[in-house]
Scaffold this active site. Structure first.
Site: not given
Lengths: 64, 470
Positions: B85, B161, B185
């Site tokens: 990420k 996310s 997330s």
């Protein structure tokens, strides 16, 4: 959409707090911000309904 | 098919790849070229990747191949491509955290420790992955870089996310990815994309070298398509970090395999049933049947815990970004900016009460878990909504998608419990269950997930459209 009630405490609070913090709150964003703040207010009320005691620490105890 | 050929396929597991590279059946260089090819082919559809670290990956692969040729063992993840990420520091890249603003920041000078630990085990970083801006997101949408998309149906959300992480693993781009989980997330995209995800105990894995969101709630963890791979990545990343005050001073505790005989498993009801749609309830029932779990358990105050997590998140997030909101409000994703602005206005009294409730809820759950070892709950209320979908039906009401996809994950991360999100095999769109344990008992959860995988209940195949060559 009807005009907001400018006497609504959350509107007055948001305007005052934003000004104090130096946060821009232009008219085109104000309604969205207020909507999110209302949700936080409602959820804070859900949390606040539960009693907490003196031993319910807000965070781990600081130990030097 | 040879082990060497198998290691180059989209559905190769990290275990397959490492065995083939260590055994000389294929080269790390060939594995990396195959992964880079898949990333390039999938990017126009999935938009999962924001930076490809091809040069670095090729150099690293060559080093791994030299080590094998010299008779050395490059480690349990030898030659395994992974991606992170884009809130993880990657040396030479600006740490975007999904934002436009951070693109103006200087490049990171060092890798985040979790990247370094995976590479020390032989893995090879191939890129950074898309995410919701500043991790304040459950959808995978991003106004700056576009939405990360779901490999099982690109018209649908990846979840967020850590949307790029779920998408990249489900699309077969890489077998392992890293993400972060503040309120769900990791678990939400794992559920919507149909891959395994691990949110370890709060404090288990160092967060140093990652862009923060909510210090009180942030966790980092891996995604994978098999439990064995999840375990490999998790074990490689464990260990104390004196430079991260939130990282617990615990030794590496390898997640040993084993059976689950004697484990007491209960299904969470109340909040976790009320806010689960039919697919979520069906997934939980399949797991309960497979595990012989007949007990139902209510966690009193779960809804209140979710509310408290929301308040803390809003306030901490708003405080963290206060200066950016003052200076560069127009450079935020509008969906994030207005929530963060509201959060910055949250009074301290609300936050204090929410933080104090954490202890109340933690004690209540600890008491409940004296009688059970593992809790089962849905990870998301539903399967993946459409990318642009703004509202969904939940418990008889129409609610915003963005704030509510995490309604079932938030109460658990609020008190830092470890969770494995396990995707449940089925013909439709994916959905996962949460396997929840006591603090520091990740190994137990991985054993339960592995038992479900062996029984064919949990599975994370590469999405059909991306499994060509598999």
């Amino acid at each position: 959409m009807s005009a907001p009630d400018e006497d609504d405490p959350i509107l007055r609070y948001a305007d005052a707090a934003a000004a104090l913090l130096g946060l821009p709150l232009p008219e085109d964003r104000r309604a969205a911000v207020i909507e999110h703040l209302r949700l936080a207010h409602r959820l804070a009320g859900v949390v606040g309904d539960h009693p907490v005691g003196a031993s319910d620490e807000p965070a781990p105890v600081f130990r030097p | 098919m040879t082990a060497g050929h198998r290691a180059l396929r989209a559905d190769a597991t990290a275990s397959d790849i490492a065995a083939a590279v260590r055994g000389g059946a294929t080269s790390a260089a060939a594995v990396i070229e195959a992964a880079l090819g898949r990333i390039a082919a999938a990017q126009p559809i999935l938009n999962a990747v924001t930076a490809v670290t091809a040069e670095r990956a090729r150099m690293r692969a060559a080093a791994i191949d030299r080590a094998v040729a010299a008779g050395q063992d490059p480690g349990p993840l030898a030659g395994v491509p992974f991606a992170v990420k884009n809130l993880f520091d990657v040396a030479g890249l600006a740490t975007l955290a999904g934002s436009r603003i951070e693109a103006d920041s200087p490049p990171a000078t060092a890798d985040a420790p979790l990247i370094a630990r995976l590479e020390a085990a032989g893995a090879i970083l191939v890129g950074a992955l898309g995410m919701g801006e500043y991790a304040y997101d459950f959808t995978g949408r991003n106004a700056h870089y576009g939405a990360t998309r779901n490999p099982h149906d690109p018209a649908r959300m990846s979840g967020g996310s850590s949307g790029g992480s779920g998408s990249a693993v489900a699309g077969g781009l890489v077998p392992i990815a890293l993400g972060s989980d503040t309120n769900g997330s990791i678990r939400v995209p794992a559920s919507l994309c149909g891959v395994f995800g691990l949110k370890p105990t709060f404090g288990r894995l160092t967060r140093r070298g990652s862009f923060p969101f909510v210090a009180a709630l942030d966790h980092l963890g891996p995604f994978a398509r098999s439990v064995a791979d999840l375990r490999l990545a998790y074990d490689a990343m464990q260990g104390p970090d004196p430079a991260d005050p939130a990282c617990a001073d615990r030794p590496v505790e390898p997640a040993a395999e084993g059976d689950i005989a004697g484990l007491r498993v209960a299904v969470l009801d109340g909040h976790f049933h009320e806010f689960a749609g039919p697919e979520a309830r069906a997934a939980v029932e399949r797991v309960a049947d497979a595990l012989g779990a007949t007990r139902r358990l209510t966690l009193p105050g779960a809804g209140r815990a979710r509310a408290a997590a929301y308040v803390i998140t809003a306030a901490e997030g708003g405080a963290l970004h206060l200066d950016r909101l003052r200076r560069r409000a127009e450079d935020f994703d509008p969906e994030t900016r207005d929530r963060l602005t509201a959060g910055a206005l949250v009074p301290a009294a609300w936050v204090d009460r929410a933080q104090r409730y954490r202890g109340v809820f933690r004690r209540a759950v600890a008491a409940a878990m004296q009688e059970v070892d593992v809790l089962i709950a849905p990870a998301t209320p539903c399967t993946a909504p459409l990318v642009e979908q703004q509202t969904m039906e939940l418990a008889g009401a129409t609610v915003p998608v963005r704030a509510n996809l995490g309604v079932l994950t938030q109460p658990i991360s609020f008190i830092g419990l470890p969770v494995v999100a396990a995707p449940i095999a089925g013909p439709g769109l994916p959905i996962a269950v949460q396997i929840i344990g006591r603090p520091w008992e990740e190994a137990t959860l991985l054993r339960v997930a592995a038992a479900l995988e062996r029984a064919g209940i949990a599975a994370a195949p590469v999405a059909k459209a991306f499994s060509a060559g598999s």
